[in-house]
Scaffold this motif. Structure first.
Motif, PDB file in Angstrom:
ATOM      1  N   GLN A 101     -53.435  -1.910  31.709  1.00 54.11           N
ATOM      2  CA  GLN A 101     -52.002  -2.185  31.516  1.00 54.11           C
ATOM      3  C   GLN A 101     -51.831  -3.406  30.614  1.00 54.11           C
ATOM      4  N   VAL A 102     -50.788  -3.371  29.808  1.00 52.51           N
ATOM      5  CA  VAL A 102     -50.488  -4.548  28.993  1.00 52.51           C
ATOM      6  C   VAL A 102     -49.864  -5.618  29.888  1.00 52.51           C
ATOM      7  N   ASN A 103     -50.337  -6.837  29.745  1.00 53.08           N
ATOM      8  CA  ASN A 103     -49.738  -7.949  30.484  1.00 53.08           C
ATOM      9  C   ASN A 103     -48.728  -8.662  29.579  1.00 53.08           C
ATOM     10  N   PHE A 104     -47.461  -8.548  29.953  1.00 55.48           N
ATOM     11  CA  PHE A 104     -46.396  -9.109  29.117  1.00 55.48           C
ATOM     12  C   PHE A 104     -46.035 -10.545  29.496  1.00 55.48           C
ATOM     13  N   GLU A 105     -46.741 -11.126  30.461  1.00 53.76           N
ATOM     14  CA  GLU A 105     -46.378 -12.457  30.960  1.00 53.76           C
ATOM     15  C   GLU A 105     -46.212 -13.491  29.858  1.00 53.76           C
ATOM     16  N   ASN A 106     -47.097 -13.431  28.868  1.00 54.05           N
ATOM     17  CA  ASN A 106     -47.034 -14.436  27.806  1.00 54.05           C
ATOM     18  C   ASN A 106     -46.270 -13.967  26.570  1.00 54.05           C
ATOM     19  N   ASP A 107     -45.646 -12.804  26.703  1.00 57.17           N
ATOM     20  CA  ASP A 107     -44.804 -12.337  25.593  1.00 57.17           C
ATOM     21  C   ASP A 107     -43.503 -13.144  25.595  1.00 57.17           C
ATOM     22  N   PHE A 108     -42.717 -13.039  24.547  1.00 56.30           N
ATOM     23  CA  PHE A 108     -41.542 -13.896  24.367  1.00 56.30           C
ATOM     24  C   PHE A 108     -40.640 -13.952  25.597  1.00 56.30           C
ATOM     25  N   PHE A 109     -40.316 -12.785  26.150  1.00 59.78           N
ATOM     26  CA  PHE A 109     -39.390 -12.751  27.286  1.00 59.78           C
ATOM     27  C   PHE A 109     -40.127 -12.732  28.635  1.00 59.78           C
ATOM     28  N   GLY A 110     -41.430 -12.742  28.599  1.00 56.00           N
ATOM     29  CA  GLY A 110     -42.196 -12.710  29.846  1.00 56.00           C
ATOM     30  C   GLY A 110     -42.144 -11.364  30.540  1.00 56.00           C
ATOM     31  N   LYS A 111     -41.630 -10.363  29.853  1.00 55.13           N
ATOM     32  CA  LYS A 111     -41.598  -9.007  30.396  1.00 55.13           C
ATOM     33  C   LYS A 111     -41.491  -8.025  29.232  1.00 55.13           C
ATOM     34  N   GLU A 112     -41.666  -6.754  29.539  1.00 53.37           N
ATOM     35  CA  GLU A 112     -41.576  -5.741  28.494  1.00 53.37           C
ATOM     36  C   GLU A 112     -40.119  -5.598  28.050  1.00 53.37           C
ATOM     37  N   THR A 113     -39.879  -5.625  26.763  1.00 51.15           N
ATOM     38  CA  THR A 113     -38.511  -5.476  26.262  1.00 51.15           C
ATOM     39  C   THR A 113     -38.461  -4.474  25.105  1.00 51.15           C
ATOM     40  N   SER A 114     -37.258  -3.927  24.892  1.00 47.53           N
ATOM     41  CA  SER A 114     -37.067  -2.909  23.857  1.00 47.53           C
ATOM     42  C   SER A 114     -35.702  -3.084  23.214  1.00 47.53           C
ATOM     43  N   LEU A 115     -35.463  -2.295  22.157  1.00 50.55           N
ATOM     44  CA  LEU A 115     -34.125  -2.229  21.572  1.00 50.55           C
ATOM     45  C   LEU A 115     -33.301  -1.244  22.390  1.00 50.55           C
ATOM     46  N   THR A 116     -32.045  -1.561  22.573  1.00 55.04           N
ATOM     47  CA  THR A 116     -31.218  -0.769  23.484  1.00 55.04           C
ATOM     48  C   THR A 116     -30.969   0.656  22.969  1.00 55.04           C
ATOM     49  N   VAL A 117     -30.892   1.622  23.893  1.00 50.37           N
ATOM     50  CA  VAL A 117     -30.505   2.982  23.523  1.00 50.37           C
ATOM     51  C   VAL A 117     -29.033   3.242  23.821  1.00 50.37           C
ATOM     52  N   SER A 118     -28.383   2.281  24.498  1.00 54.31           N
ATOM     53  CA  SER A 118     -26.981   2.449  24.878  1.00 54.31           C
ATOM     54  C   SER A 118     -26.495   1.158  25.525  1.00 54.31           C
ATOM     55  N   GLY A 119     -25.235   0.832  25.309  1.00 53.00           N
ATOM     56  CA  GLY A 119     -24.685  -0.371  25.937  1.00 53.00           C
ATOM     57  C   GLY A 119     -24.056  -0.094  27.286  1.00 53.00           C
ATOM     58  N   GLN A 120     -24.176   1.145  27.740  1.00 53.24           N
ATOM     59  CA  GLN A 120     -23.381   1.579  28.896  1.00 53.24           C
ATOM     60  C   GLN A 120     -23.612   0.786  30.177  1.00 53.24           C
ATOM     61  N   LEU A 121     -24.866   0.583  30.551  1.00 52.75           N
ATOM     62  CA  LEU A 121     -25.105  -0.051  31.847  1.00 52.75           C
ATOM     63  C   LEU A 121     -24.471  -1.434  31.891  1.00 52.75           C
ATOM     64  N   ASN A 122     -24.607  -2.182  30.811  1.00 49.72           N
ATOM     65  CA  ASN A 122     -23.968  -3.494  30.742  1.00 49.72           C
ATOM     66  C   ASN A 122     -22.452  -3.358  30.653  1.00 49.72           C
ATOM     67  N   GLY A 123     -22.008  -2.325  29.948  1.00 46.76           N
ATOM     68  CA  GLY A 123     -20.574  -2.064  29.844  1.00 46.76           C
ATOM     69  C   GLY A 123     -19.950  -1.827  31.206  1.00 46.76           C
ATOM     70  N   GLU A 124     -20.669  -1.097  32.063  1.00 46.50           N
ATOM     71  CA  GLU A 124     -20.160  -0.840  33.414  1.00 46.50           C
ATOM     72  C   GLU A 124     -19.943  -2.141  34.180  1.00 46.50           C
ATOM     73  N   LEU A 125     -20.864  -3.091  34.008  1.00 48.71           N
ATOM     74  CA  LEU A 125     -20.734  -4.368  34.725  1.00 48.71           C
ATOM     75  C   LEU A 125     -19.429  -5.051  34.325  1.00 48.71           C
ATOM     76  N   ALA A 126     -19.136  -5.013  33.023  1.00 48.46           N
ATOM     77  CA  ALA A 126     -17.927  -5.668  32.533  1.00 48.46           C
ATOM     78  C   ALA A 126     -16.674  -4.936  33.004  1.00 48.46           C
ATOM     79  N   ALA A 127     -16.744  -3.605  33.045  1.00 49.74           N
ATOM     80  CA  ALA A 127     -15.570  -2.829  33.486  1.00 49.74           C
ATOM     81  C   ALA A 127     -15.230  -3.124  34.942  1.00 49.74           C
ATOM     82  N   MET A 128     -16.250  -3.501  35.720  1.00 46.61           N
ATOM     83  CA  MET A 128     -16.025  -3.814  37.135  1.00 46.61           C
ATOM     84  C   MET A 128     -15.421  -5.217  37.302  1.00 46.61           C
TER      85      MET A 128
END
Ligand code: ATP
Ligand code: MN
Length: 461
Positions: A189-216
């Motif tokens: 497994q790749v260990n992302f601990e020392n990567d920039f964010f300290g975890k695996e990150t990607s470019l977003t496929v959709s803003g929806q999940l965050n959008g839902e938080l704001a709508a609430m």
């Protein structure tokens, strides 16, 4: 002298006045004593013609006024003698800002293929076609904000780098600052601990999940930003980088969601008809004689609404031979969607209540246990233009679905929290901006409605 835009000049009746324009030469026609130069500055699809009496200028002075060159022209505004334009400029001075060598400038002639223009995406905005498309793209983006602003929606900026891989695992582009030659691998497994964010990150496929938080919290929100999908499908409707508009509305149910989507699309198409008439006329004449009629048709007619199950019944018994077989439970292909829209109903269609297996985990489950409150809006020539749903607001049902799909509760804790604290019915959808642009411009390939397309093996410009 102050520069005037060609768009404004073409409306002027101030004959005899001194004017100054700046732009790019589209064509030049010479006769013995006079040269006619057509200039475009991007403010409008039409050119202005400058008439240059060559004996008034020193020899060689005009040799660099060639197709593609950038020029400043001063002169007198006069009523045009020729056909096709109302005014022209009788030039008194000509300055060349930038030459364009006729031997190497690729846009010497008119009528290049769209395929060729894709290979010179850095220059294609200089063509009538891409000028029209880019002005319309701007108009549509503006109309998106105007629509939501007029309804009191709040524009929320959702992150482009995401740590949630729940939506499109496998389709996501990784974001990392790790040295690709020294990836730390532990137990396979790749260990992302020392990567920039300290975890695996990607470019977003959709803003929806965050959008839902704001709508609430804000009630009615929308996002409008770039999204990224590493789907290796070389189709005329998919990009690896595209823009998506995603409204999310507290207290809306599926019917409200459909009404919002239909109102929204009609508003945008009507806006194009009312505000982009020059560009639309050009595209209609050159590419699709029916374009303006198709746009009017969408504005004037109600969309058909039916369930996925009803849609599948129609497709199974219609007698048409599809490349892919239709069966309840399978995802519809573009050929099926387009059959319903173009052949069966001859109107835009909203299909609802899809089988839960082919839809995302967050969609509200129907009482039958088989379907979810999804809705796809299907358009002629395109297929799916909008995908959306009422969301599952019930914590127990949502977490059961997350477990059923083997997804990580731990990674999704922040999303699940909304269902723990003051949950509410809500719904939303995503409109692919470039799919909308395909429809309003009548273009056939999504690579031609975004300035610099990103597709498999293509990120040159
Ligand atoms: P499709 O089935 O057409 O691939 P999807 O179901 O994957 O689309 P959603 O996840 O529902 O799409 O995304 C919402 C909207 O975003 C779609 O309705 C479509 O308009 C647009 N869209 C999705 N994928 C792409 C893409 N790769 N390029 C351009 N637009 C896209
Ligand atoms: Mn979809």
């Amino acid at each position: 002298m102050q520069r005037i835009k060609i768009k404004d000049l073409l409306k002027s009746t101030n004959y005899g006045s001194k004017v100054c324009i700046k732009g790019w030469v589209r064509s030049k026609r010479d006769s013995k004593t006079v040269a006619f130069v057509a200039i475009n500055d991007g403010s409008i699809i039409h050119n202005i013609q400058a008439v240059i009496d060559t004996p008034n200028f020193e020899e060689d002075y005009l040799k660099d006024v060639q197709t593609g060159a950038c020029v400043k022209i001063e002169g007198t505004l006069v009523q045009s003698q020729g056909k096709g334009q109302s005014v022209e400029i009788q030039a008194s001075s000509v300055e060349v800002y930038g030459k364009a060598d006729p031997e190497t400038f690729p846009l010497q002639k008119k009528g290049h293929s769209l395929e060729f223009l894709r290979e010179i995406a850095h220059l294609r905005p200089r063509t009538n076609t891409f000028g029209a498309i880019l002005r319309m793209r701007h108009a549509m983006a503006f109309a998106v904000h105007q629509f939501f602003n007029s309804k009191g929606f709040v524009y929320v900026h959702t992150p482009i780098i995401t740590g949630a891989d729940c939506e499109g695992a496998g389709e996501m582009f990784r974001v990392t600052t790790m040295d690709l030659k020294k990836i730390p691998i532990e137990n396979g497994q790749v260990n992302f601990e020392n990567d920039f964010f300290g975890k695996e990150t990607s470019l977003t496929v959709s803003g929806q999940l965050n959008g839902e938080l704001a709508a609430m919290a804000l009630g009615e929100i929308y996002t409008f930003g770039p999204t990224f999908r590493a789907e290796n499908s070389n189709t005329s409707r998919h990009l690896a980088e595209f823009w998506m508009i995603e409204p999310e509305v507290a207290f809306n149910e599926l019917d409200d969601n459909m009404n919002l989507a239909e109102d929204f699309l009609k508003y945008l198409v009507k806006y194009a008809l009312e505000n982009c008439s020059d560009d639309l006329e050009f595209l209609t004449n050159l590419y699709d004689k029916e374009l303006i009629n198709k746009l009017k048709f969408v504005v004037e007619n109600d969309f058909i609404r039916l369930t996925y199950t009803e849609g599948v019944e129609i497709l199974k018994h219609c007698g048409h031979k599809f490349e892919y077989k239709v069966d309840w439970g399978t995802d519809l292909q573009s050929e099926h969607e387009r059959y319903l829209v173009e052949k069966h109903f001859k109107k835009p269609v909203i299909l609802t209540n899809y089988p839960k297996e082919i839809k995302a985990f967050y969609m509200k489950q129907d009482a039958d246990g088989k379907t979810v409150r999804a809705m796809d809006v299907l358009f002629p020539g395109i297929g799916e233009i909008i995908g959306g749903s009422q969301r599952e607001e019930n914590y127990e049902k949502l977490i059961a679905r997350v477990r059923e799909l083997g997804m990580s509760e731990k990674e999704l804790w922040w999303y699940l929290d909304t269902r723990k604290f003051g949950t509410a019915p809500h719904a939303g959808f995503g409109l692919g901006f470039e799919r909308l642009m395909l429809f309003v411009t009548g273009m056939g390939n999504i690579r031609d409605v975004i300035p610099f397309p990103r597709t498999p093996k293509n990120a040159e410009f």
